[in-house]
Design a protein around this motif. Structure first.
Motif, PDB file in Angstrom:
ATOM      1  N   LYS A   1       1.010  -1.558   0.225  1.00 56.88           N
ATOM      2  CA  LYS A   1       0.049  -0.270  -0.222  1.00 56.88           C
ATOM      3  C   LYS A   1       0.554   0.879  -0.356  1.00 56.88           C
ATOM      4  O   LYS A   1       0.790   2.143  -1.005  1.00 56.88           O
ATOM      5  CB  LYS A   1      -1.190   0.293   1.054  1.00 56.88           C
ATOM      6  N   GLN A   2       1.560   0.964   1.153  1.00 57.89           N
ATOM      7  CA  GLN A   2       2.794   2.615   0.965  1.00 57.89           C
ATOM      8  C   GLN A   2       3.455   3.069  -0.618  1.00 57.89           C
ATOM      9  O   GLN A   2       3.341   4.182  -1.023  1.00 57.89           O
ATOM     10  CB  GLN A   2       4.004   2.418   2.080  1.00 57.89           C
ATOM     11  N   LYS A   3       3.561   1.151  -1.177  1.00 57.78           N
ATOM     12  CA  LYS A   3       4.770   1.767  -2.320  1.00 57.78           C
ATOM     13  C   LYS A   3       3.808   2.008  -3.241  1.00 57.78           C
ATOM     14  O   LYS A   3       3.676   2.988  -4.372  1.00 57.78           O
ATOM     15  CB  LYS A   3       5.660   0.297  -2.918  1.00 57.78           C
ATOM     16  N   GLU A   4       2.495   1.996  -3.296  1.00 54.57           N
ATOM     17  CA  GLU A   4       1.136   1.778  -4.625  1.00 54.57           C
ATOM     18  C   GLU A   4       0.865   3.684  -4.000  1.00 54.57           C
ATOM     19  O   GLU A   4       0.836   4.273  -5.640  1.00 54.57           O
ATOM     20  CB  GLU A   4       0.558   1.036  -4.580  1.00 54.57           C
ATOM     21  N   GLY A   5       1.435   4.106  -3.240  1.00 54.18           N
ATOM     22  CA  GLY A   5       0.441   5.810  -3.123  1.00 54.18           C
ATOM     23  C   GLY A   5       1.757   6.185  -2.437  1.00 54.18           C
ATOM     24  O   GLY A   5       1.500   7.658  -2.810  1.00 54.18           O
ATOM     25  N   ASN A   6       2.635   5.955  -2.122  1.00 53.30           N
ATOM     26  CA  ASN A   6       3.675   6.610  -1.957  1.00 53.30           C
ATOM     27  C   ASN A   6       3.069   7.665  -0.689  1.00 53.30           C
ATOM     28  O   ASN A   6       3.887   8.273  -0.470  1.00 53.30           O
ATOM     29  CB  ASN A   6       4.599   7.193  -2.682  1.00 53.30           C
ATOM     30  N   PHE A   7       2.757   6.257   0.772  1.00 55.33           N
ATOM     31  CA  PHE A   7       2.127   7.408   0.996  1.00 55.33           C
ATOM     32  C   PHE A   7       3.082   7.955   2.323  1.00 55.33           C
ATOM     33  O   PHE A   7       4.097   6.666   2.937  1.00 55.33           O
ATOM     34  CB  PHE A   7       1.044   6.288   2.380  1.00 55.33           C
ATOM     35  N   ASP A   8       2.939   8.141   3.196  1.00 54.77           N
ATOM     36  CA  ASP A   8       3.397   8.706   4.395  1.00 54.77           C
ATOM     37  C   ASP A   8       3.798   7.965   5.730  1.00 54.77           C
ATOM     38  O   ASP A   8       4.803   7.920   6.454  1.00 54.77           O
ATOM     39  CB  ASP A   8       3.470  10.311   5.213  1.00 54.77           C
ATOM     40  N   ILE A   9       2.540   7.732   5.736  1.00 57.29           N
ATOM     41  CA  ILE A   9       1.586   6.597   6.729  1.00 57.29           C
ATOM     42  C   ILE A   9       1.190   5.702   6.130  1.00 57.29           C
ATOM     43  O   ILE A   9      -0.293   6.169   5.161  1.00 57.29           O
ATOM     44  CB  ILE A   9       1.297   7.147   8.038  1.00 57.29           C
ATOM     45  N   VAL A  10       0.552   4.475   6.802  1.00 60.58           N
ATOM     46  CA  VAL A  10      -0.207   3.265   6.480  1.00 60.58           C
ATOM     47  C   VAL A  10      -0.782   2.800   7.923  1.00 60.58           C
ATOM     48  O   VAL A  10      -0.012   2.295   8.358  1.00 60.58           O
ATOM     49  CB  VAL A  10       0.563   2.215   5.344  1.00 60.58           C
ATOM     50  N   CYS A  11      -1.729   3.356   7.317  1.00 59.73           N
ATOM     51  CA  CYS A  11      -2.663   2.729   9.080  1.00 59.73           C
ATOM     52  C   CYS A  11      -3.198   1.592   9.074  1.00 59.73           C
ATOM     53  O   CYS A  11      -4.645   1.133   7.760  1.00 59.73           O
ATOM     54  CB  CYS A  11      -3.700   3.633   9.999  1.00 59.73           C
ATOM     55  N   GLY A  12      -3.342   0.424  10.013  1.00 59.56           N
ATOM     56  CA  GLY A  12      -4.199  -0.536   9.846  1.00 59.56           C
ATOM     57  C   GLY A  12      -5.125  -0.452  10.828  1.00 59.56           C
ATOM     58  O   GLY A  12      -5.924   0.703  11.343  1.00 59.56           O
TER      59      GLY A  12
ATOM     60  N   PHE B   1       0.816  15.044   5.972  1.00 58.57           N
ATOM     61  CA  PHE B   1       0.953  13.647   5.461  1.00 58.57           C
ATOM     62  C   PHE B   1       0.199  13.142   4.710  1.00 58.57           C
ATOM     63  O   PHE B   1      -1.087  13.587   5.144  1.00 58.57           O
ATOM     64  CB  PHE B   1       1.691  13.406   6.644  1.00 58.57           C
ATOM     65  N   THR B   2       0.231  12.413   4.084  1.00 57.26           N
ATOM     66  CA  THR B   2      -0.539  11.431   3.399  1.00 57.26           C
ATOM     67  C   THR B   2      -0.420   9.829   4.094  1.00 57.26           C
ATOM     68  O   THR B   2       0.272   9.494   4.789  1.00 57.26           O
ATOM     69  CB  THR B   2       0.144  10.765   1.852  1.00 57.26           C
ATOM     70  N   ILE B   3      -1.720   9.579   4.355  1.00 58.88           N
ATOM     71  CA  ILE B   3      -2.507   8.789   4.573  1.00 58.88           C
ATOM     72  C   ILE B   3      -2.733   7.154   4.045  1.00 58.88           C
ATOM     73  O   ILE B   3      -4.366   8.288   3.378  1.00 58.88           O
ATOM     74  CB  ILE B   3      -2.866   8.880   6.236  1.00 58.88           C
ATOM     75  N   GLY B   4      -2.531   6.245   3.997  1.00 56.71           N
ATOM     76  CA  GLY B   4      -3.458   5.448   3.400  1.00 56.71           C
ATOM     77  C   GLY B   4      -3.457   4.242   4.091  1.00 56.71           C
ATOM     78  O   GLY B   4      -3.389   3.921   5.786  1.00 56.71           O
ATOM     79  N   GLU B   5      -4.697   3.198   4.195  1.00 56.80           N
ATOM     80  CA  GLU B   5      -5.965   2.551   4.945  1.00 56.80           C
ATOM     81  C   GLU B   5      -5.398   0.951   4.399  1.00 56.80           C
ATOM     82  O   GLU B   5      -5.185   0.449   2.951  1.00 56.80           O
ATOM     83  CB  GLU B   5      -6.483   2.522   5.419  1.00 56.80           C
ATOM     84  N   VAL B   6      -4.975   0.332   5.660  1.00 51.73           N
ATOM     85  CA  VAL B   6      -5.479  -1.512   4.749  1.00 51.73           C
ATOM     86  C   VAL B   6      -6.000  -2.036   6.108  1.00 51.73           C
ATOM     87  O   VAL B   6      -6.472  -1.874   7.385  1.00 51.73           O
ATOM     88  CB  VAL B   6      -4.458  -2.031   5.103  1.00 51.73           C
ATOM     89  N   PRO B   7      -7.248  -2.684   5.891  1.00 54.12           N
ATOM     90  CA  PRO B   7      -7.991  -3.058   6.607  1.00 54.12           C
ATOM     91  C   PRO B   7      -7.109  -4.317   7.309  1.00 54.12           C
ATOM     92  O   PRO B   7      -6.585  -5.342   6.434  1.00 54.12           O
ATOM     93  CB  PRO B   7      -9.139  -3.975   5.601  1.00 54.12           C
ATOM     94  N   ILE B   8      -7.475  -4.640   8.721  1.00 54.52           N
ATOM     95  CA  ILE B   8      -6.502  -5.408   9.483  1.00 54.52           C
ATOM     96  C   ILE B   8      -8.386  -6.654  10.647  1.00 54.52           C
ATOM     97  O   ILE B   8      -9.405  -5.540  10.577  1.00 54.52           O
ATOM     98  CB  ILE B   8      -5.692  -5.052  10.524  1.00 54.52           C
TER      99      ILE B   8
END
Length: 263
Positions: A138-149, A225-232
């Motif tokens: 997810k981080q690589k796909e969107g070049n996010f600063d943060i990825v949250c579960g 900062f950019t933030i992406g999310e991943v369902p957990i």
């Protein structure tokens, strides 16, 4: 003149900087996993095994930093054995004398981290390492600063929650309405950060306890900062006792009100 006690610290800092420079020169990403612990001797061997397995299978480079706050149950002795099994370049025990709070545990861990990305998670098996490759993708796909579960989007979910945790869930929903941070899971503690982003956020955050994770996201939005999310899937601990007691609930609600008043 430097004291004898300063020499090991300087040597350690120099080795750390050399490792960071090597990783940067090679263009390879390295992930430092911070594991704050207190009375986790039963959970630590399994979470470490799962982490090593996950990183080896995904082909990503990692180190696991155990920040133990003087656990009386022998957690540090277990961590020392794990250092011997996996190697001190893979497992690093960096203990503290007593419980000093989650935020300062992260600060302490970052000081010893050689990765350019930091992963924070619980050591009690409530966060499964199988999701980490998804965080990295997810981080690589969107070049996010943060990825949250997130437990509250997609196929994310929670299992085994008691009333206390359901109160925290209600506070999360309340915060969504008032602050509109654009992130579905504000209280979760399973996240991936760029190292420099986490360092900057730590300088800005003043909260302690469970509201700390919420403030991190609110401040991240303020700093653009950019933030992406991943369902957990979140599963309540099997071994040991939960750290979430009545006092923590009251402190959380007080901290939440302070956050509303200052943002």
């Amino acid at each position: 003149m430097a004291s004898h006690s300063d020499i090991p610290n300087r040597a350690g800092s120099q080795r750390r900087r050399a490792k960071e420079a090597e990783a940067e020169a090679a263009g390879a990403e390295k992930y430092s996993v911070l594991l704050p612990t207190y009375n986790e001797r039963e959970n630590l061997p399994l979470i470490v095994w799962l982490l090593v397995k996950s990183f080896e299978e995904s082909g990503n480079n990692c180190e696991i930093i155990v920040i133990d706050d003087g656990s009386p149950d022998g957690t540090q002795e277990v961590a020392k054995q794990l250092e011997k099994i996996y190697g001190s370049d893979k497992i690093l025990l960096r203990p503290r004398a007593k419980k000093l709070g989650l935020g300062t545990a992260y600060i302490h861990g970052i000081q010893h981290a050689t990765g350019n990305f930091i992963i924070i998670m619980d050591a009690d098996l409530s966060h499964h390492p199988k999701f980490i490759p998804e965080f990295i993708r997810k981080q690589k796909e969107g070049n996010f600063d943060i990825v949250c579960g997130t437990r509250y989007r997609g196929n994310g979910g929670v299992y085994g929650w008691d009333l206390k945790r359901k109160i925290i869930r209600g506070a999360n929903l309340f915060t969504q309405i008032l602050l509109r941070p654009g992130v579905s899971d504000l209280t979760g503690s399973f996240r991936l950060y760029r190292k420099e982003v986490l360092q900057k956020l730590m300088e800005k955050c003043v909260s302690k306890g469970y509201v700390f994770q919420m403030e991190m996201i609110v401040r991240a939005r303020q700093l653009n900062f950019t933030i992406g999310e991943v369902p957990i899937s979140f599963v309540d601990r099997v071994y040991g006792e939960s750290k979430l007691g009545g006092n923590e609930i009251v402190s959380f609600l007080k901290g939440l009100l302070t956050l509303f008043a200052t943002t």
